[in-house]
Motif scaffolding. Structure first.
Motif, mmCIF file in Angstrom:
data_model
loop_
_atom_site.group_PDB
_atom_site.id
_atom_site.type_symbol
_atom_site.label_atom_id
_atom_site.label_comp_id
_atom_site.label_asym_id
_atom_site.label_seq_id
_atom_site.Cartn_x
_atom_site.Cartn_y
_atom_site.Cartn_z
ATOM 1 N N MET A 1 -25.763 0.299 -9.736
ATOM 2 C CA MET A 1 -25.127 0.357 -8.429
ATOM 3 C C MET A 1 -24.308 -0.893 -8.143
ATOM 4 N N SER A 2 -24.774 -2.035 -8.612
ATOM 5 C CA SER A 2 -24.132 -3.280 -8.233
ATOM 6 C C SER A 2 -22.722 -3.416 -8.801
ATOM 7 N N SER B 1 -17.791 -1.669 -5.979
ATOM 8 C CA SER B 1 -17.468 -2.378 -4.745
ATOM 9 C C SER B 1 -17.164 -1.373 -3.635
ATOM 10 N N ILE B 2 -17.638 -1.714 -2.452
ATOM 11 C CA ILE B 2 -17.498 -0.846 -1.282
ATOM 12 C C ILE B 2 -16.793 -1.621 -0.177
ATOM 13 N N MET B 3 -15.847 -0.955 0.474
ATOM 14 C CA MET B 3 -15.207 -1.506 1.663
ATOM 15 C C MET B 3 -15.520 -0.587 2.836
ATOM 16 N N ILE B 4 -15.952 -1.184 3.940
ATOM 17 C CA ILE B 4 -16.211 -0.442 5.166
ATOM 18 C C ILE B 4 -15.157 -0.865 6.177
ATOM 19 N N VAL B 5 -14.376 0.103 6.663
ATOM 20 C CA VAL B 5 -13.307 -0.184 7.615
ATOM 21 C C VAL B 5 -13.636 0.530 8.926
ATOM 22 N N ASP B 6 -14.071 -0.271 9.893
ATOM 23 C CA ASP B 6 -14.461 0.284 11.191
ATOM 24 C C ASP B 6 -14.453 -0.855 12.199
ATOM 25 N N GLU B 7 -13.835 -0.635 13.349
ATOM 26 C CA GLU B 7 -13.799 -1.682 14.367
ATOM 27 C C GLU B 7 -15.134 -1.821 15.090
ATOM 28 N N PHE C 1 -26.388 -0.415 2.376
ATOM 29 C CA PHE C 1 -25.893 -0.450 0.998
ATOM 30 C C PHE C 1 -26.481 -1.607 0.201
ATOM 31 N N VAL C 2 -26.603 -2.766 0.831
ATOM 32 C CA VAL C 2 -27.183 -3.918 0.133
ATOM 33 C C VAL C 2 -28.638 -3.631 -0.231
ATOM 34 N N LEU C 3 -29.387 -3.061 0.694
ATOM 35 C CA LEU C 3 -30.788 -2.717 0.404
ATOM 36 C C LEU C 3 -30.906 -1.666 -0.698
ATOM 37 N N TYR D 1 -26.323 -2.120 -3.761
ATOM 38 C CA TYR D 1 -24.885 -2.372 -3.851
ATOM 39 C C TYR D 1 -24.644 -3.819 -3.417
ATOM 40 N N SER D 2 -24.208 -4.641 -4.343
ATOM 41 C CA SER D 2 -24.077 -6.066 -4.028
ATOM 42 C C SER D 2 -22.668 -6.452 -3.566
ATOM 43 N N GLN D 3 -21.705 -5.591 -3.787
ATOM 44 C CA GLN D 3 -20.319 -5.903 -3.421
ATOM 45 C C GLN D 3 -19.883 -5.015 -2.260
#
Length: 142
Positions: A1-2, A5-11, A23-25, A28-30
């Motif tokens: 999983m690590s 890379s994941i990007m979260i786009v939300d205000e 995700f980190v738990l 997913y480290s990125q």
């Protein structure tokens, strides 16, 4: 999983931070957060993101336009659309524009979101395997 890379786009920082923690738990480290879609597009051009979770109701750049631009940069990126106010038309438009998933906010659970992301990872793994097999076959045929 690590390796993904994941990007979260939300205000909505509460949602972004909750997703980041989930995700980190999960290993997913990125994971990066961005509240501004224009800045997110700049980030996307500079770094490879495998999965993007994007709110479809954002200021400055409409979520549909954001999705179009992500697809222009990298058609293999797994884009998961998110929206609090969903209509059938919006969902179908997101799918037509290449969204790989759609989540209605508020989320039923963190596990629901994680399941959608894990499905995207599995799809990426299938693509990687197909590419590896194709490269191996072409080398054998030389």
């Amino acid at each position: 999983m690590s390796g993904y890379s994941i990007m979260i786009v939300d205000e909505d920082t509460a949602i972004s931070e909750r997703l980041h923690e989930t995700f980190v738990l999960a290993g997913y480290s990125q994971v990066e957060l961005c509240a501004d879609p224009a800045h997110a597009l700049d980030m996307f051009q500079k770094k490879k993101y495998h999965i993007v979770l994007a709110d479809m109701t954002m200021p400055k750049i409409d979520g549909m336009e954001f999705l179009r631009r992500i697809r222009e940069y990298d058609p293999l990126t797994q884009v998961i659309a998110m929206a609090a106010h969903s209509t059938l038309d919006r969902i179908l438009t997101c799918l037509e524009l290449g969204a790989n998933g759609y989540l209605v906010k508020p989320f039923k659970s963190n596990e629901q979101v994680l399941e959608v992301v894990n499905d995207s990872v599995k799809k990426l793994e299938r693509w990687r395997e197909a590419i590896r097999e194709t490269i191996a076959a072409s080398r054998r045929d030389r």
